[in-house]
Design a protein around this motif. Structure first.
Motif, PDB file in Angstrom:
ATOM      1  N   TYR A  99       0.846  -1.194   0.000  1.00  0.00           N
ATOM      2  CA  TYR A  99       0.000   0.000   0.000  1.00  0.00           C
ATOM      3  C   TYR A  99       0.886   1.250   0.000  1.00  0.00           C
ATOM      4  O   TYR A  99       1.878   1.337   0.725  1.00  0.00           O
ATOM      5  N   ASP A 100       0.507   2.222  -0.804  1.00  0.00           N
ATOM      6  CA  ASP A 100       1.181   3.517  -0.767  1.00  0.00           C
ATOM      7  C   ASP A 100       0.780   4.305   0.479  1.00  0.00           C
ATOM      8  O   ASP A 100       1.576   5.098   0.994  1.00  0.00           O
ATOM      9  N   LEU A 101      -0.440   4.065   0.928  1.00  0.00           N
ATOM     10  CA  LEU A 101      -0.953   4.795   2.086  1.00  0.00           C
ATOM     11  C   LEU A 101      -1.929   3.912   2.845  1.00  0.00           C
ATOM     12  O   LEU A 101      -2.832   3.318   2.249  1.00  0.00           O
ATOM     13  N   VAL A 102      -1.737   3.827   4.145  1.00  0.00           N
ATOM     14  CA  VAL A 102      -2.737   3.266   5.049  1.00  0.00           C
ATOM     15  C   VAL A 102      -3.246   4.404   5.909  1.00  0.00           C
ATOM     16  O   VAL A 102      -2.448   5.198   6.438  1.00  0.00           O
ATOM     17  N   MET A 103      -4.563   4.508   6.046  1.00  0.00           N
ATOM     18  CA  MET A 103      -5.183   5.598   6.800  1.00  0.00           C
ATOM     19  C   MET A 103      -5.978   5.031   7.969  1.00  0.00           C
ATOM     20  O   MET A 103      -6.615   3.987   7.848  1.00  0.00           O
ATOM     21  N   MET A 104      -5.942   5.731   9.092  1.00  0.00           N
ATOM     22  CA  MET A 104      -6.816   5.428  10.221  1.00  0.00           C
ATOM     23  C   MET A 104      -7.321   6.739  10.781  1.00  0.00           C
ATOM     24  O   MET A 104      -6.530   7.615  11.151  1.00  0.00           O
ATOM     25  N   PHE A 105      -8.628   6.873  10.851  1.00  0.00           N
ATOM     26  CA  PHE A 105      -9.250   8.109  11.277  1.00  0.00           C
ATOM     27  C   PHE A 105      -9.924   7.930  12.636  1.00  0.00           C
ATOM     28  O   PHE A 105     -10.918   7.223  12.756  1.00  0.00           O
ATOM     29  N   ASP A 106      -9.358   8.568  13.654  1.00  0.00           N
ATOM     30  CA  ASP A 106      -9.946   8.577  14.990  1.00  0.00           C
ATOM     31  C   ASP A 106     -10.310   7.169  15.448  1.00  0.00           C
ATOM     32  O   ASP A 106     -11.361   6.942  16.053  1.00  0.00           O
ATOM     33  N   ALA A 107      -9.424   6.210  15.157  1.00  0.00           N
ATOM     34  CA  ALA A 107      -9.709   4.804  15.448  1.00  0.00           C
ATOM     35  C   ALA A 107      -8.575   4.090  16.166  1.00  0.00           C
ATOM     36  O   ALA A 107      -8.828   3.143  16.922  1.00  0.00           O
ATOM     37  N   TYR A 108      -7.348   4.496  15.944  1.00  0.00           N
ATOM     38  CA  TYR A 108      -6.208   3.738  16.459  1.00  0.00           C
ATOM     39  C   TYR A 108      -6.251   3.600  17.976  1.00  0.00           C
ATOM     40  O   TYR A 108      -5.988   2.521  18.526  1.00  0.00           O
ATOM     41  N   HIS A 109      -6.586   4.675  18.668  1.00  0.00           N
ATOM     42  CA  HIS A 109      -6.585   4.645  20.138  1.00  0.00           C
ATOM     43  C   HIS A 109      -7.671   3.734  20.703  1.00  0.00           C
ATOM     44  O   HIS A 109      -7.634   3.394  21.879  1.00  0.00           O
ATOM     45  N   ASP A 110      -8.648   3.328  19.866  1.00  0.00           N
ATOM     46  CA  ASP A 110      -9.724   2.431  20.312  1.00  0.00           C
ATOM     47  C   ASP A 110      -9.303   0.966  20.307  1.00  0.00           C
ATOM     48  O   ASP A 110     -10.025   0.119  20.851  1.00  0.00           O
TER      49      ASP A 110
END
Length: 360
Positions: free
Chosen positions: A248-259
């Motif tokens: 992957y060129d980019l992996v995104m996580m939006f307001d989720a990692y800390h959960d």
């Protein structure tokens, strides 16, 4: 500094009066929260924004509701500063600022979704109370449906405002790669708002929307079809430590990692799926590194939401470690690097978000 003791100290009546006043204000705000949800669902704010000001009878007729309820609802909103009242005409309306907050879903200031999510959290109150003693958790999928819907509506306006125009350009070289056609995974995508925004902005790139909650993936797929971008988005029901793909060129996580219950394991898996020169973008709730620096209105909102949703979800997944919504950049960097990344930097920020870029 030593904490004050109360065993033999007299009550300071002035301080007590101030505290009671604060608590009464908080109580009024708490009572108004469900009324915001009612007004949102019944279209009361939208009607006020589109055609107001109205008398209670006029608003009730326009929205097919009942005047006695509407009259009390309007007065409650005016008392809290969310609705305006003209005593000479007996009419209520919304200022442009109030409309942006409560009636315009495209406004970056729109917050009605946050109140919807709050009402959903509270339906798990008894279970959460018990979990304080047992250490058990409540997964996102176990909450009322208002939690998922409200969370999306709360965050989506910010994503629409900042994601393509500010956050992606802040990453080193990623905008150009996606313009040319890259591979992107959106992990913890929920209802797919962030994935759809990206797919619309980068039509030559390929996206995979990943979430462990099957129903959320079903909603995301339907919304992608409605938006006309389903041909460039694949969907996968999987956890953040198990999703498929490589290079992957980019992996995104939006307001989720800390959960997540195993954030080190998540970082390690993301590292495995990235191209050697790829990037991991983590959008996290804004937080400073010290508790005392987060004792402000934004920090309070996130600490409260974290107690009801983020920490319970992490504990439901094992909670090793439990980060919470106010982890802060230093703690996040520590966990991410433990998972195998060598570089973590703050790419940009907003009053509500930290945007981190991690590189292998």
């Amino acid at each position: 500094m030593a904490l004050p003791t109360t065993a033999d100290e007299p009550v300071d009546e002035e301080q007590l009066d101030e505290l009671v006043g604060m608590a009464v204000n908080e109580l009024g705000a708490a009572y108004y929260a469900p009324l915001i949800v009612i007004g949102d669902r019944l279209g009361l704010y939208e009607a006020l924004a589109d055609g107001g000001p109205f008398t209670p009878a006029e608003l009730a007729e326009r929205t097919d509701t009942v005047e006695p309820y509407v009259a009390e609802w309007l007065a409650a909103g005016a008392a809290g500063g969310y609705v305006t009242y003209d005593s000479e005409t007996g009419r209520y309306g919304l200022t442009p600022e109030q409309a942006a907050l409560l009636a315009d879903e495209d406004s970056p200031a729109f917050l009605a979704g946050g109140f919807q999510g709050l009402m959903g959290y509270q339906r798990s109150l008894s279970e959460l109370e018990a979990d304080f003693r047992t250490g058990a958790g409540v997964g996102w999928h176990e909450h009322d449906a208002d939690v998922c819907h409200g969370t999306e509506r709360f965050y989506r306006p910010g994503y629409e405002t900042s994601l393509v125009d500010e956050w992606i350009p802040a990453l080193d070289g990623i905008d150009a790669r996606l313009e040319a056609g890259g591979r992107v995974a959106d992990v913890g995508c929920g209802h797919g708002a962030s994935t759809i925004i990206m797919a619309e902005a980068y039509p030559d790139s390929a996206f995979v929307a990943v979430d462990y909650h099957e129903h959320s993936i079903e909603v995301a797929r339907k919304r992608a079809e409605d938006a006309g971008v389903a041909d460039r988005i694949g969907f996968e029901v999987a956890t953040a430590t198990e999703f498929d793909g490589a290079d992957y060129d980019l992996v995104m996580m939006f307001d989720a990692y800390h959960d997540m219950g195993d954030p080190v394991g998540v970082a390690s898996h993301v590292r495995e799926t990235l191209a050697d020169d790829g990037a991991w973008m983590l959008v996290e709730p804004f937080a400073n590194d010290r508790v005392e620096d987060n004792l402000n209105p934004v920090g309070r909102a996130f600490y409260c939401a974290s107690t009801m949703a983020c920490v319970p979800n992490s504990l439901a997944q094992g909670g090793d470690p439990v980060l919470g919504a106010q982890a802060g950049e230093a703690r996040l960097r520590e966990v991410i690097t433990e998972g195998g990344f060598t570089s973590v930097r703050r790419a940009t920020e907003t009053p509500f978000n930290l945007v981190l870029e991690a590189r292998p």
